[in-house]
Motif scaffolding. Sequence first.
Motif, PDB file in Angstrom:
ATOM      1  N   ASP C  64       0.853  -1.196   0.000  1.00 54.82           N
ATOM      2  CA  ASP C  64       0.000   0.000   0.000  1.00 54.82           C
ATOM      3  C   ASP C  64       0.883   1.238   0.000  1.00 54.82           C
ATOM      4  O   ASP C  64       1.601   1.478   0.968  1.00 54.82           O
ATOM      5  N   ASN C  65       0.832   2.004  -1.077  1.00 53.14           N
ATOM      6  CA  ASN C  65       1.755   3.145  -1.202  1.00 53.14           C
ATOM      7  C   ASN C  65       1.075   4.505  -1.001  1.00 53.14           C
ATOM      8  O   ASN C  65       1.617   5.541  -1.401  1.00 53.14           O
ATOM      9  N   TRP C  66      -0.093   4.469  -0.389  1.00 54.82           N
ATOM     10  CA  TRP C  66      -0.844   5.718  -0.230  1.00 54.82           C
ATOM     11  C   TRP C  66      -0.018   6.790   0.485  1.00 54.82           C
ATOM     12  O   TRP C  66      -0.055   7.969   0.146  1.00 54.82           O
ATOM     13  N   MET C  67       0.695   6.377   1.502  1.00 50.60           N
ATOM     14  CA  MET C  67       1.407   7.354   2.327  1.00 50.60           C
ATOM     15  C   MET C  67       2.521   8.070   1.574  1.00 50.60           C
ATOM     16  O   MET C  67       2.980   9.142   2.015  1.00 50.60           O
ATOM     17  N   LEU C  68       2.980   7.509   0.451  1.00 54.60           N
ATOM     18  CA  LEU C  68       3.983   8.235  -0.324  1.00 54.60           C
ATOM     19  C   LEU C  68       3.414   9.553  -0.839  1.00 54.60           C
ATOM     20  O   LEU C  68       4.108  10.582  -0.834  1.00 54.60           O
ATOM     21  N   HIS C  69       2.174   9.539  -1.267  1.00 51.92           N
ATOM     22  CA  HIS C  69       1.551  10.793  -1.702  1.00 51.92           C
ATOM     23  C   HIS C  69       1.480  11.788  -0.557  1.00 51.92           C
ATOM     24  O   HIS C  69       1.708  12.985  -0.737  1.00 51.92           O
TER      25      HIS C  69
END
Lengths: 224, 224, 224, 224, 224, 224
Positions: C64-69
């Motif tokens: 889950d790469n949401w936190m990169l944004h």
Amino acid sequence: MGGVVIQNVERADATIIAGLAKAGVATVHEAQGRRGCLAPHLRPIWPGAAIAGSAVTISAPPGDNWMLHVAIEQIQAGDILVLAPTSPCTDGYFGDLLATSAMARGCMGLVIDAGVRDIRDLREMGFPVWSKAVSAQGTVKETVGSVNVPIVCGGQAIEAGDVIVADDDGVVVVRRDEAATVLASAQSRLAAEEAKRARLAAGELGLDIYDMRGKLAQKGLRYV
Amino acid sequence: MGGVVIQNVERADATIIAGLAKAGVATVHEAQGRRGCLAPHLRPIWPGAAIAGSAVTISAPPGDNWMLHVAIEQIQAGDILVLAPTSPCTDGYFGDLLATSAMARGCMGLVIDAGVRDIRDLREMGFPVWSKAVSAQGTVKETVGSVNVPIVCGGQAIEAGDVIVADDDGVVVVRRDEAATVLASAQSRLAAEEAKRARLAAGELGLDIYDMRGKLAQKGLRYV
Amino acid sequence: MGGVVIQNVERADATIIAGLAKAGVATVHEAQGRRGCLAPHLRPIWPGAAIAGSAVTISAPPGDNWMLHVAIEQIQAGDILVLAPTSPCTDGYFGDLLATSAMARGCMGLVIDAGVRDIRDLREMGFPVWSKAVSAQGTVKETVGSVNVPIVCGGQAIEAGDVIVADDDGVVVVRRDEAATVLASAQSRLAAEEAKRARLAAGELGLDIYDMRGKLAQKGLRYV
Amino acid sequence: MGGVVIQNVERADATIIAGLAKAGVATVHEAQGRRGCLAPHLRPIWPGAAIAGSAVTISAPPGDNWMLHVAIEQIQAGDILVLAPTSPCTDGYFGDLLATSAMARGCMGLVIDAGVRDIRDLREMGFPVWSKAVSAQGTVKETVGSVNVPIVCGGQAIEAGDVIVADDDGVVVVRRDEAATVLASAQSRLAAEEAKRARLAAGELGLDIYDMRGKLAQKGLRYV
Amino acid sequence: MGGVVIQNVERADATIIAGLAKAGVATVHEAQGRRGCLAPHLRPIWPGAAIAGSAVTISAPPGDNWMLHVAIEQIQAGDILVLAPTSPCTDGYFGDLLATSAMARGCMGLVIDAGVRDIRDLREMGFPVWSKAVSAQGTVKETVGSVNVPIVCGGQAIEAGDVIVADDDGVVVVRRDEAATVLASAQSRLAAEEAKRARLAAGELGLDIYDMRGKLAQKGLRYV
Amino acid sequence: MGGVVIQNVERADATIIAGLAKAGVATVHEAQGRRGCLAPHLRPIWPGAAIAGSAVTISAPPGDNWMLHVAIEQIQAGDILVLAPTSPCTDGYFGDLLATSAMARGCMGLVIDAGVRDIRDLREMGFPVWSKAVSAQGTVKETVGSVNVPIVCGGQAIEAGDVIVADDDGVVVVRRDEAATVLASAQSRLAAEEAKRARLAAGELGLDIYDMRGKLAQKGLRYV
């Protein structure tokens, strides 16, 4: 319980070593009966180096690179340092200062079943290393090990003075007293391969060149 | 209990395959619903190659590369060899002679969940390989396997004629009968990405472009 | 149970950070007492980059790469993104679009204990990444994580604002409040090494330069 | 290129071997200078066995257990089979039928740097195995290897007739001609440990028993 | 892009499944031509269970166990849950509450290429699991996957309704439409083994029982 | 550059610690927001132990167990030793003599991201250990480390005095100042689980108990 440094180590003939370097790891390995390949986790830190040399072996504790200093004194021109830790380790035992010292003694390269660092410097110096890891993690100088004793590196038993051949395919060891025979066999293979390569490039099949169809049918291979 | 070679394998359309190669692995994978990526331990032996082709599948025993010779006869121009050993193996199944033969038949490359050797030669020949290991360790030709049967390679089920796409990001498989749909979807994605790239390059945030702030707050994200 | 974004993070002085980048990972690591090296499985996706910057830390769920944004909004010029998944993962969290966005905000690079993709694009853009894997396997945006909280990445505890130094040897973390002291120590080491390098290059032995012979004998090392 | 079976192998004295079994792996390993431990991935398939015996070594191709049949003929009562594949393999080389045969010849157990199967039967038969894996994956009988040649197993060089000691802590090898010396040293250690155990159980500290405080202070250890 | 649950899955005959359970993993695997073994990293969390059942397959995102709840509704008495994450994961997807629910529906056990937890409870409940890891690390319920679609688990392609056999040796899959044939073959093997076991126990050698001496000599095996 | 021993370490309340032990690793981990699990490679050397205690942390060089002697002096009744090597190591740092000494001081057990030996003795003594490896490979006493400093063990940052909970599922760390809150939350979870367990055992589905059907449909799950 101290370590030991064995000082008088016989080396193979330089001409034979040069021939083995030219033949390359895969061919040398086949030429001695598919024996002697070190484990494939030993990879070059930069591509393109292809060397051969006599092993100066090092048995070192995990995380302790003291014996590298001891081993460098034992180097003769054309030698390769071969280090095996006494238990698995990825620490960076070797960097640009040790490489400077080893090169000054005529060392051809390093094979290490552990880590190495300063790899950009080593690449620029043209010093080749085959290692298990790249790691900046430093080591201490507290516990003695041994130099030029028999070791196991990358899953192969290696004695001081054995010939090490290393290139982009990895590393192979050749017993010192078998080096001449292996070289002869390797050169025969290379000659034979030349002819086969031309036929294969022309579209002929290995199935026909090596006459495999009958044996495959006999083993039960079916075409559907 | 012998193996089997399946000879009549349907391939996807060459234009579709070419389109998939151009879209690249990451985009193709997303375009088919984040499916089909082979495991990331399959890495290119040299960087920069980006290919697609129809799979000629090979199921081979550990340490036995006999079936590669059998498979090469089944190659049509544009095919990719895909080899899975029947149990984990890092031996060097494939080298410059087999590559010479495969290239003569129009082979685009090799995907192998095992080892490969002669990698300097392969790089110079421009023959791309995605492998689990580089290893000079040789193989025998004693036990038959099968060609063009369904295999599992890098954790993905692959059938002969499926489309393989491979580049620096790894390898993805596309079912033959889904290839056209996947290509269309991939091309839509690429177009959409172009616009987003420009906005992101101008400093706009993904948080705003994708309208994420509300959903993040709803999920309980707090700024402190 | 939502995540948190910590917005006010103190950074180290830019001059100090630049000095640490120049000293390099191996020297910085030694200079702070052989501490702070991230695990050697974190490797650069292309060779030659050598950077330092302040950590913007990211704790993200597996796949889950949401936190990169979310993290990209927190970037100040000169920062480095450092992502640790909450359980081991090799998925490709980051690719060319996120890199475009991060670069637009002044980001120097990414350290990620997981996978990355679009690596050819990243290389061409000059955006450096140290990662555990290259993988085209995509991620979702469903579960929140946290930004600028303390994380463990590559086996090292890292806080937002700590200085990250990364080059071909890997990655090291320096506590923000120790950065000046570590830099001073690193510069002393570099100066001292210069003199030793010259002596070693001239063929002098480490055994003599570092006066090791007595201590080795005392530990029981025998020459035979 | 065929294999070889060496038939006349000298063994260590049975009384010495029995003494080493009783001393156990950890003590034997210390007694010979912290040498000889096989890699810790070799684990017992059932707990509680503690054996020693003379090594009958086997070098076998990956996925091919033919040489086990050959080796069983070479067993003398009290021997231990020690198998190393020529490249890494987890296949199940050995099961209840081979164990039945080996036990009928007086075999004490098996050390195998590969897989084993039928482990419930082996446990019920009381046949101990130290292996790298449990795997039902079968093997073939197509390619010859060698018996009683020097091998590397679990990272240690082993010769036929060397003494193998194995228990819940793993496996250690003792050179045949060092076995008597090592046993004497092991027995001294055991006696010395008895006294220390009583003092430690009474709450005395190792720091005092071994007189470590001064040396620690000298190395710079600080109490705060 | 949602997942899918396939509801009507054909199962193999219960008598055949029971026969396969009794034959055991190693024999079933041999009986179908050394095919179908799942990777040996799938180990039982407690020893002694030996089961067979029809696969209810689950494809789940990394770190997300939502689909287990969905799959449990699809269980018929005698089924086995088989879960493959879409990328490698060791999180604990399954514990005592899910086991309680699965057992209430007649589930025989779980095969999971990921982690499991509450293993003491599972052992006490007599619920068998073959897993890649034991891990207390929890999962979320945010992203949908699929149930009863084809998956790859432990390196084998598995379809819903395929027969799973699992015991202390690991796990093997048998295609539903081959189950009867494989059972017949397995039972023949077991009968044949009985006779061989008696002869081997009496000290007869495999070399003689299987008439191997001639073939070994022909392959070049030499006795010295 | 010497190490440091921090002597005054605050512990959590014994009643709270006892409560956490009873709740178990999986529940405690969930109760603190799915945080704190050590990596699953840390496994118990014998099953069934379930403990909690205050961490006495140890940072030790690879292959050097000197600091264990130092740490044992710092033990208070109810403490757990937690050792992290400064680089990855599998050597056997700890055996029956150290366990005798630690138990005499009231130590509850050991968590070690390295190896342990004499495991049969430890099992018989009832001394529990969670380790990365079992290995007879011995260690030296040459280099100092530190005691009760912050460490990273199994991928988690741990401070002296933090509460360690360990059972068959692995190991979790709870911050000392969060222990009371986490215990309260864990006890609520356990109570809530009791009710759910009864309903699940009666055949009710998690899909209904947790009211998941609507949310699944909304995310696009389709039944076919």
